[in-house]
Design a protein around this motif. Sequence first.
Motif: not given
Length: 370
Positions: A72-88
Amino acid sequence: MAFTVGSAWAQPSPTAEVAKLLEQGKLSEAAQRAQNHLKQNANDVQMRFLQGVIATEQRKYDQAIQIFTALTQDYPGLPEPYNNLAVVYAAKGEERKAAQVLEQAIRTNPSYATAHENLGDLYARMASDAYAKALQLDGSGKAMQPKLSLIKQIFPAAAPIATAKATATASAAPAVAAPVAAPAAPARTPADKPVAVSTAPAPTPAASAPVVVTAAAPVADAKPAPVAKPAEPAKDKEAAKPAEPAKAKETAQPDRQQHAVAAVEKAVLAWAKAWEQQNMPAYYAAYSNHFDPQGGTLAAWKAERKDRIVGKPAITVEVRDLKVSVHGERATANFRQYYAAGSYKATTRKTLRLQQEGDKWRITREETGR
């Protein structure tokens, strides 16, 4: 909550191999392959993402949080890492952190359906926990129980699978017209004269004669009105005839369109069912001989699909939010695909391009993430 593996980038051979191992449940081997690859290709976004998914499946939540946070820090424009971080975070019981991350995913991409669905599920879980705690404090819990049941129904865990029958019924239902307010009666002035109300039956439109308004005259002096010539109503009746075939033609066009949409929906659901049942003849039959596998030959693609489908312990393929558009002999089907095989689960957007071949609709192109 839906867990996505992402599909925004074209997968090179190493990531395809790791994804396949992950799908087969070979987590240790997949993790080792991913680590070896990243030693030589540290900036491979898709492999880093898969490494986070593997860590989550292995329940190594702290490692997964570290991987997805870095993405999320390296690629703030991608929503998928945010989604999976929330799942964890949610898996660790940190619902508030999970909600904050999902809200960030939605701000990054407001149309990202998976984040919206997960946030709804998360809010439902948080509300349910709050009500459960309130029940314990209340003691009796009788007055609070209906609220707890209700909140579980607001955000169902899984959307219903689209069916051709349900969609066709919804599209065929007539629209309910809103009631139109009657116009207010005009204020009556002293100059107004009483209006005579006739009790004679109203003439039919075909036989109506022009109405002429004249000044009022005494009834005794009224002269009999001339008899209308029979030719005039006949002329009016003949003039009305051409409108009927035109109306029938206009009605037939939507009927054909609805029939085509229903046929495409049926083809998509049959494709998903064949995949789920590992019925390869029916699965292949869903595709056109002109299908574009987007790399390689059709024969190689069939062999690869058979290898990835046949022999799985159990496969679930659900088609959700199906939307179909038909243009002549070509159609497009957009939906969210939920896939599960063993411990592997994924939700993604999918688009199928189809064309009509005889009385069948067959797939000519398959796109993921659109």
